[in-house]
Design a protein around this motif. Sequence first.
Motif, short mmCIF file in Angstrom:
data_model
loop_
_atom_site.label_atom_id
_atom_site.label_comp_id
_atom_site.label_asym_id
_atom_site.label_seq_id
_atom_site.Cartn_x
_atom_site.Cartn_y
_atom_site.Cartn_z
N UNK A 1 -57.47 -19.51 38.09
CA UNK A 1 -56.74 -20.20 37.02
C UNK A 1 -56.42 -19.18 35.94
N UNK A 2 -55.32 -19.42 35.22
CA UNK A 2 -54.83 -18.43 34.26
C UNK A 2 -55.08 -18.88 32.82
N UNK A 3 -55.53 -17.92 32.00
CA UNK A 3 -55.81 -18.18 30.60
C UNK A 3 -55.16 -17.09 29.76
N UNK B 1 -53.96 -11.67 28.04
CA UNK B 1 -54.04 -10.74 26.91
C UNK B 1 -54.47 -9.34 27.34
N UNK B 2 -54.10 -8.36 26.53
CA UNK B 2 -54.53 -6.97 26.69
C UNK B 2 -55.14 -6.53 25.38
N UNK B 3 -56.45 -6.30 25.38
CA UNK B 3 -57.17 -5.88 24.18
C UNK B 3 -56.93 -6.83 23.01
N UNK B 4 -56.94 -8.12 23.34
CA UNK B 4 -56.80 -9.13 22.29
C UNK B 4 -55.38 -9.34 21.81
N UNK B 5 -54.42 -8.69 22.45
CA UNK B 5 -53.03 -8.77 22.01
C UNK B 5 -52.15 -9.26 23.14
N UNK B 6 -50.97 -9.73 22.76
CA UNK B 6 -50.01 -10.13 23.78
C UNK B 6 -49.62 -8.90 24.60
N UNK B 7 -49.44 -9.05 25.92
CA UNK B 7 -49.16 -7.90 26.78
C UNK B 7 -47.75 -7.35 26.57
N UNK B 8 -47.56 -6.05 26.79
CA UNK B 8 -46.21 -5.48 26.75
C UNK B 8 -45.39 -6.01 27.92
N UNK B 9 -44.07 -5.82 27.90
CA UNK B 9 -43.19 -6.42 28.92
C UNK B 9 -43.58 -6.10 30.36
N UNK B 10 -43.92 -4.84 30.67
CA UNK B 10 -44.26 -4.50 32.04
C UNK B 10 -45.53 -5.22 32.50
N UNK B 11 -46.51 -5.29 31.61
CA UNK B 11 -47.75 -5.99 31.95
C UNK B 11 -47.49 -7.47 32.13
N UNK B 12 -46.62 -8.04 31.28
CA UNK B 12 -46.29 -9.46 31.38
C UNK B 12 -45.60 -9.74 32.71
N UNK B 13 -44.74 -8.85 33.15
CA UNK B 13 -44.06 -9.03 34.44
C UNK B 13 -45.06 -9.04 35.58
N UNK C 1 -49.82 -22.92 38.29
CA UNK C 1 -48.81 -23.74 37.62
C UNK C 1 -49.21 -24.15 36.20
N UNK C 2 -50.41 -23.75 35.77
CA UNK C 2 -50.89 -24.08 34.43
C UNK C 2 -51.41 -22.81 33.77
N UNK C 3 -51.04 -22.61 32.52
CA UNK C 3 -51.58 -21.51 31.72
C UNK C 3 -52.38 -22.12 30.57
N UNK D 1 -49.41 -18.92 21.28
CA UNK D 1 -49.02 -19.46 22.58
C UNK D 1 -47.83 -18.70 23.17
N UNK D 2 -47.29 -17.73 22.45
CA UNK D 2 -46.02 -17.13 22.83
C UNK D 2 -46.03 -16.56 24.24
N UNK D 3 -46.98 -15.68 24.54
CA UNK D 3 -47.01 -15.05 25.87
C UNK D 3 -47.29 -16.08 26.95
N UNK D 4 -48.19 -17.03 26.67
CA UNK D 4 -48.51 -18.07 27.65
C UNK D 4 -47.27 -18.90 27.96
N UNK D 5 -46.47 -19.20 26.94
CA UNK D 5 -45.26 -19.98 27.17
C UNK D 5 -44.24 -19.20 27.98
N UNK D 6 -44.17 -17.88 27.78
CA UNK D 6 -43.26 -17.05 28.58
C UNK D 6 -43.66 -17.10 30.05
#
Length: 264
Positions: free
Chosen positions: A168-170, A190-202, A214-216, A224-229
């Motif tokens: 499951x994803x958090x 997250x990466x080190x408590x921060x939203x991940x950079x674009x490559x990591x998010x991909x 199917x659930x974050x 919630x920004x990165x989770x919503x992406x």
Amino acid sequence: MLPYKQVVERVGGPAVQVDILVRPGQDVHTYEPAPSQVAALMQARVFFRVGMPFEDRLVARLDKSSPRVPVVDLRQGIELRPMADRDHSHGHDHRHTGAQPGPTLDPHIWNSPRLVRRQAATVRDALIALRPTERERFDSGYTAYARELDTLDAELQRLFSGKTGRRFMVFHPSWGYLASDYGLEQVSIEVEGKEPPPKALARIIERARADDIRVVFVQPQFSRKAAEQVARAIGGEVVTIDPLAEDLLGNLRLVGEAIARSLR
């Protein structure tokens, strides 16, 4: 920490008065106590620490106080796990009894009913040391609370039966001990408590698709920004679960049900 208020109150009963430092809605990772809270802490009979960064500074002050306030580490006797499925250091306390510097260790012990049972025993022993005449009360409080934790553990075992190995994803990796207890794996964004950079998010989105997630899950204390992406990219949804709710037992039931639904 708010969840531990229940633990100490249930073990100590009316013989104890419990106050917390981190209030509802505050971020434990950036929290700093107000001067009035520090002054009140100096008058406490005992301070239960759980492994958050701000505690080191407080403990140093308590060690110099007169009279010295006893400090009880609720991590004692517990083998701490690394944070999440990747070792991304993000400001938690790295240390525990006997540990050497190394991977960031996960302080979210209170999300495991089995480990909370051990911590409740530590609370019981500390209270008995402070008030030996109240031993019977503290033993009784611990026994009753331990029974409820065992009941919850059995419920969660049934809930996650047949889901061993599922992911499951958090956003923030608060649920590693819960996942470990019931054969699951949390995947953090997250990466080190921060939203991940674009490559990591991909890469995270690719992993979610590969794992049919199917659930974050997010918690109220973080963006919630990165989770919503991620959720938009996988055609999923964002669901809030709070690891810092005051009702530890009731909250773990709700969280367990939410995670189990996401694994169907």
